[in-house]
Design a protein around this motif. Structure first.
Motif, mmCIF file in Angstrom:
data_model
loop_
_atom_site.group_PDB
_atom_site.id
_atom_site.type_symbol
_atom_site.label_atom_id
_atom_site.label_comp_id
_atom_site.label_asym_id
_atom_site.label_seq_id
_atom_site.Cartn_x
_atom_site.Cartn_y
_atom_site.Cartn_z
ATOM 1 N N GLU A 82 0.818 -1.214 0.000
ATOM 2 C CA GLU A 82 0.000 0.000 0.000
ATOM 3 C C GLU A 82 0.851 1.263 0.000
ATOM 4 N N ARG A 83 2.056 1.166 0.524
ATOM 5 C CA ARG A 83 2.967 2.312 0.513
ATOM 6 C C ARG A 83 3.770 2.387 -0.776
ATOM 7 N N GLY A 84 3.629 1.389 -1.647
ATOM 8 C CA GLY A 84 4.433 1.352 -2.862
ATOM 9 C C GLY A 84 5.895 1.060 -2.576
ATOM 10 N N THR A 85 6.147 0.310 -1.503
ATOM 11 C CA THR A 85 7.512 0.026 -1.082
ATOM 12 C C THR A 85 8.196 -0.948 -2.041
ATOM 13 N N ALA A 86 9.299 -0.528 -2.614
ATOM 14 C CA ALA A 86 10.080 -1.403 -3.489
ATOM 15 C C ALA A 86 11.186 -2.107 -2.720
ATOM 16 N N GLU A 87 11.701 -1.439 -1.674
ATOM 17 C CA GLU A 87 12.755 -2.005 -0.838
ATOM 18 C C GLU A 87 12.399 -1.793 0.625
ATOM 19 N N VAL A 88 12.573 -2.822 1.439
ATOM 20 C CA VAL A 88 12.285 -2.723 2.868
ATOM 21 C C VAL A 88 13.554 -3.053 3.647
ATOM 22 N N LEU A 89 13.866 -2.218 4.607
ATOM 23 C CA LEU A 89 15.045 -2.409 5.439
ATOM 24 C C LEU A 89 14.699 -3.353 6.585
ATOM 25 N N VAL A 90 15.544 -4.346 6.825
ATOM 26 C CA VAL A 90 15.262 -5.307 7.893
ATOM 27 C C VAL A 90 16.478 -5.416 8.814
#
Length: 218
Positions: A82-90
Motif C-alpha cells: 500500500e505504501r508502494g515500497t520497493a525495498e524494505v530495510l530489515v
C-alpha cells in the motif's frame, strides 16, 4: 550577582545540613507513588491494557493493526504494498517468517550503509522491546529484531510489531524495570512531528513520517 551565582547559592543552602560523608544513596527516599493507573489484574485486564495501548497509539496518529501469527506475513506484505515500497530495510534478527510472503526486496542493514543509502529505502520493519499502554509509547533498545537506531530514524515509513500481551506494560515505571539503561533506547510516541514553526504540525522532521504498529496476538 549573576544567575549562575544565584542558582549555586540556593544549592549550597539546600545542602548545608548534609554531612560530607553522606553517599548519594545513603538516605532512603520513599517512593510511594502509583506505579500504574490502570487495573493490572482481574478478568479482562489484559485485553483492556492492549485496548488502551491501541487507543493511545492512535491518538498519537500511529496506524494500528491487529493480527495473529497466521496473518502477520500477509498483513506486512499488504502494508508495504500500500505504501508502494520497493525495498524494505530489515534488522539482522528480524524473524524470517514475518516477511515470508512475497513482497519488496529486503535490504539488510550494514555498518557501511550511509544515511543517503538508508534514505532511499522506502520502509523499515522491526520488533520492539516494550510498549507502554498509558502513554502509547513504543520503546526500541537495539536488540537484533530492532537493529541500530538509525534504521528507524531515516526511512519514511516504520512498521513496528508488538507481541501482545507479553511486550505490553501499563506504565513507564513498569517499562523501566524491563529495560537495560546501558542500551541505546529510543522512545517513540507516534510518527516524528514538530509544531515549532507557527504551531503548524509537521510530520517526518527527525524520523518516520508514518508509523504503523502491528499488535501481534500470541
Amino acid at each position: 550577582m549573576s544567575s549562575r551565582e544565584v542558582v549555586l547559592g540556593r544549592i549550597r543552602r539546600a545542602l548545608a545540613d548534609v554531612p560530607r560523608t553522606e553517599e548519594p544513596d545513603g538516605v532512603p527516599v520513599p517512593r510511594g507513588y502509583a506505579r500504574a493507573h490502570v487495573p493490572s489484574g482481574g478478568p479482562g485486564a489484559t485485553a483492556a491494557l492492549v485496548d488502551l495501548l491501541a487507543e493511545n497509539l492512535a491518538d498519537y496518529r500511529a496506524v494500528v493493526h491487529r493480527t495473529g501469527a497466521d496473518g502477520l506475513p500477509v498483513l506486512l506484505c499488504r502494508l508495504l504494498a500500500e505504501r508502494g515500497t520497493a525495498e524494505v530495510l530489515v534488522p539482522p534478527g528480524l524473524p524470517p517468517w514475518w516477511l515470508a510472503a512475497a513482497g519488496p526486496v529486503r535490504i539488510h542493514d550494514r555498518a557501511a550503509s550511509t544515511p543517503a543509502e538508508l534514505d532511499r529505502v522506502h520502509s523499515v520493519v522491526t520488533g520492539c522491546a516494550v510498549a507502554i499502554a498509558e502513554t502509547g509509547t513504543i520503546v526500541l533498545d537495539g536488540s537484533p529484531d530492532q537493529g541500530r537506531r538509525r534504521i528507524t530514524l531515516v526511512p519514511d515509513h516504520h512498521v513496528c510489531v508488538v507481541r501482545v500481551p507479553d511486550q505490553v506494560v501499563a506504565s513507564v515505571p513498569q517499562a523501566l524495570e524491563r529495560l537495560d539503561p546501558v542500551r541505546p533506547l529510543t522512545w517513540i510516541s507516534g510518527p516524528s512531528a514538530t509544531s515549532d514553526i507557527e504551531l503548524d504540525r509537521v510530520e517526518g522532521v527527525h524520523g518516520p513520517r508514518t508509523l504503523e504498529v502491528v499488535l501481534l496476538a500470541q
